[in-house]
Design a protein around this motif. Structure first.
Motif, PDB file in Angstrom:
ATOM      1  N   ARG A  65       0.835  -1.209   0.000  1.00 16.76           N
ATOM      2  CA  ARG A  65       0.000   0.000   0.000  1.00 16.76           C
ATOM      3  C   ARG A  65       0.865   1.253   0.000  1.00 16.76           C
ATOM      4  NH1 ARG A  65      -3.435   0.272   4.901  1.00 16.76           N
ATOM      5  NH2 ARG A  65      -1.883   1.702   5.668  1.00 16.76           N
ATOM      6  N   ILE A  66       1.935   1.229   0.767  1.00 16.37           N
ATOM      7  CA  ILE A  66       2.856   2.375   0.777  1.00 16.37           C
ATOM      8  C   ILE A  66       3.457   2.562  -0.612  1.00 16.37           C
ATOM      9  CG2 ILE A  66       5.062   3.224   1.665  1.00 16.37           C
ATOM     10  CD1 ILE A  66       4.359   1.804   4.322  1.00 16.37           C
ATOM     11  N   ARG A  67       3.847   1.468  -1.224  1.00 17.69           N
ATOM     12  CA  ARG A  67       4.443   1.538  -2.564  1.00 17.69           C
ATOM     13  C   ARG A  67       3.441   2.034  -3.601  1.00 17.69           C
ATOM     14  NH1 ARG A  67       6.042  -3.554  -6.005  1.00 17.69           N
ATOM     15  NH2 ARG A  67       6.690  -2.490  -7.871  1.00 17.69           N
ATOM     16  N   ARG A 117       0.707   3.898  -3.167  1.00 19.49           N
ATOM     17  CA  ARG A 117       0.358   5.309  -2.975  1.00 19.49           C
ATOM     18  C   ARG A 117       1.565   6.225  -3.050  1.00 19.49           C
ATOM     19  NH1 ARG A 117      -2.517   5.392   2.561  1.00 19.49           N
ATOM     20  NH2 ARG A 117      -0.318   5.113   2.900  1.00 19.49           N
ATOM     21  N   SER A 120       3.471   6.981  -0.676  1.00 22.31           N
ATOM     22  CA  SER A 120       3.432   7.842   0.494  1.00 22.31           C
ATOM     23  C   SER A 120       3.344   6.991   1.754  1.00 22.31           C
ATOM     24  CB  SER A 120       2.211   8.763   0.429  1.00 22.31           C
ATOM     25  OG  SER A 120       2.091   9.489   1.634  1.00 22.31           O
ATOM     26  N   SER A 121       4.020   7.466   2.792  1.00 16.50           N
ATOM     27  CA  SER A 121       3.933   6.807   4.092  1.00 16.50           C
ATOM     28  C   SER A 121       3.540   7.812   5.171  1.00 16.50           C
ATOM     29  CB  SER A 121       5.268   6.159   4.441  1.00 16.50           C
ATOM     30  OG  SER A 121       6.273   7.139   4.572  1.00 16.50           O
ATOM     31  N   GLN A 173      10.430   0.863   3.514  1.00 19.62           N
ATOM     32  CA  GLN A 173       9.425   1.503   2.660  1.00 19.62           C
ATOM     33  C   GLN A 173       8.993   2.851   3.219  1.00 19.62           C
ATOM     34  OE1 GLN A 173       9.585   0.291  -0.360  1.00 19.62           O
ATOM     35  NE2 GLN A 173       7.395  -0.003  -0.596  1.00 19.62           N
ATOM     36  N   VAL A 174       8.803   2.917   4.529  1.00 14.35           N
ATOM     37  CA  VAL A 174       8.395   4.192   5.139  1.00 14.35           C
ATOM     38  C   VAL A 174       9.460   5.258   4.895  1.00 14.35           C
ATOM     39  CG1 VAL A 174       8.056   5.350   7.372  1.00 14.35           C
ATOM     40  CG2 VAL A 174       6.852   3.209   6.882  1.00 14.35           C
ATOM     41  N   TYR A 177       9.605   6.393   1.119  1.00  9.31           N
ATOM     42  CA  TYR A 177       8.531   7.260   0.631  1.00  9.31           C
ATOM     43  C   TYR A 177       8.230   8.412   1.579  1.00  9.31           C
ATOM     44  CZ  TYR A 177       7.750   3.964  -3.086  1.00  9.31           C
ATOM     45  OH  TYR A 177       7.907   3.168  -4.195  1.00  9.31           O
ATOM     46  N   ARG A 178       9.129   8.712   2.483  1.00 13.93           N
ATOM     47  CA  ARG A 178       8.914   9.838   3.400  1.00 13.93           C
ATOM     48  C   ARG A 178       9.591  11.064   2.865  1.00 13.93           C
ATOM     49  NH1 ARG A 178       6.352  10.875   8.470  1.00 13.93           N
ATOM     50  NH2 ARG A 178       5.131   9.084   7.930  1.00 13.93           N
TER      51      ARG A 178
END
Length: 82
Positions: free
Chosen positions: A23-25, A27, A29-30, A77-78, A81-82
């Motif tokens: 889901r992070i990937r 969107r 966004s994290s 991932q966080v 995408y932060r």
């Protein structure tokens, strides 16, 4: 029988991190995840890791390793995408 069920659960429970990673990937966004929460959970898992590796309980050992590996992927991932 209980040990086999526990072992299956020990592997399956951390797999719930995979939809979070995807889901992070997806969107890209994290921002909906608190960095305090992410690093707090990760720190606790890393602090539990030595005990889990030394445990004679196979379920606890497998859960600790699988959870640490998959949650490390969440942290990556966080941060990505932060």
């Amino acid at each position: 029988m209980f040990e086999v069920a526990g072992l299956v659960a020990a592997v399956l429970l951390p797999l719930w991190n995979i939809p979070l990673i995807l889901r992070i990937r997806q969107r890209r966004s994290s921002k909906d995840l608190s960095l305090w929460w992410v690093f707090g959970v990760w720190a606790c898992l890393l602090l539990m890791l030595p005990s889990g590796l030394q445990s004679s309980d196979m379920v606890f050992r497998v859960f600790t390793v699988v959870n640490a590996v998959l949650f490390t992927a969440v942290v990556v991932q966080v941060l990505r995408y932060r």
